[in-house]
Write an enzyme that holds these catalytic residues in place. Structure first.
Site, mmCIF file in Angstrom:
data_model
loop_
_atom_site.group_PDB
_atom_site.id
_atom_site.type_symbol
_atom_site.label_atom_id
_atom_site.label_comp_id
_atom_site.label_asym_id
_atom_site.label_seq_id
_atom_site.Cartn_x
_atom_site.Cartn_y
_atom_site.Cartn_z
ATOM 1 N N ASP A 118 1.024 -1.235 0.045
ATOM 2 C CA ASP A 118 0.087 0.145 0.093
ATOM 3 C C ASP A 118 1.056 1.218 0.062
ATOM 4 O OD1 ASP A 118 -2.303 1.677 0.583
ATOM 5 O OD2 ASP A 118 -1.594 1.840 2.569
ATOM 6 N N ASP A 132 0.055 5.182 0.970
ATOM 7 C CA ASP A 132 -0.146 6.206 2.116
ATOM 8 C C ASP A 132 -0.071 5.332 3.419
ATOM 9 O OD1 ASP A 132 -0.619 8.104 0.290
ATOM 10 O OD2 ASP A 132 -2.491 7.396 -0.195
#
Ligand code: BG6
Ligand code: MG
Length: 214
Positions: free
Chosen positions: A7, A9
């Site tokens: 992922d 952020d």
């Protein structure tokens, strides 16, 4: 494992504060004075429109779908402005070492993020050179917890889901990984509560990569 899908952020980069500042600016303009960091935590891994709903739920005004689209765009413009200042100092600790380690082991590296700003963030932070394939908000129609973003990442890496490990900081992301049939490593402030296969505070706290990649 033949691939690791990260992922973006809160896992590779610390953009959370910038998202918060941009949403806070919009909230202030709308007269929503009680939008807090705690509310912002609920926006982790959640799509832009769902994040907007979290902001609007703190006020009393009802907006049409068209108005909501405009508000989300407004926030994104504030966010994009903040992203202009982004440098490699936003890369979280342990990230570069981890990417280098995985590369040397011949593990393919993917990014799986619902953010439509993924390309600019990867470019500005200098992370792009480490990444084999990117699956982001521009490639998908359904946000996490739907598995689509990870399925697209695996497809682009040309790997079966069972050969991919997902690294995530949000509950929605871990649910998405499970739905994709992928094992996961949960990181970040809530790493113990995410329900991931493995858990570590941050990438610099992972000392058992051999176990994770087995
Ligand atoms: C996720 C963030 O990575 O991307 C969420 O954790 C954000 O907070 C989502 O809402 C969508 O990002 P963007 O950049 O497309 O608005
Ligand atoms: Mg995240």
């Amino acid at each position: 494992m033949k691939g690791v899908i990260f992922d973006l952020d809160g896992v590779l980069v610390s953009t959370d504060e910038l998202h918060y500042q941009a949403w806070k600016q919009l909230a202030d303009e709308l007269g929503i004075v009680n939008f807090t960091k705690e509310d912002n935590e609920k926006q982790r891994g959640v799509s832009r429109m769902e994040s907007l709903e979290i902001v609007l739920s703190k006020g009393n005004t009802v907006y049409s779908e068209k108005e909501k689209e405009m508000l989300a765009e407004k926030k994104n413009n504030y966010y994009k402005e903040l992203l202009q200042e982004l440098t490699d100092s936003a890369v979280l600790s342990g990230v570069k070492e981890t990417l280098k380690f995985l590369k040397e082991k011949g593990i393919l590296i993917g990014v799986g993020s619902v953010s439509k700003n993924t390309p600019v963030i990867l470019e500005k932070t200098g992370l792009l050179e480490w990444i084999d394939q990117v699956s982001c908000g521009l490639d998908i129609t359904k946000s996490k917890p739907d598995p689509e973003v990870f399925l697209v990442a695996a497809q682009k890496l040309e790997l079966p889901c069972s050969e991919c490990l997902v690294v995530e900081d949000s509950a929605a992301g871990i649910t998405a990984a499970k739905a994709a049939g992928m094992k996961s490593l949960g990181v970040g402030p809530f790493y113990q509560e995410l329900g991931a296969t493995y858990a570590a505070r941050g990438l610099n706290d992972v000392h058992n990569w051999d176990e994770l990649l087995a």
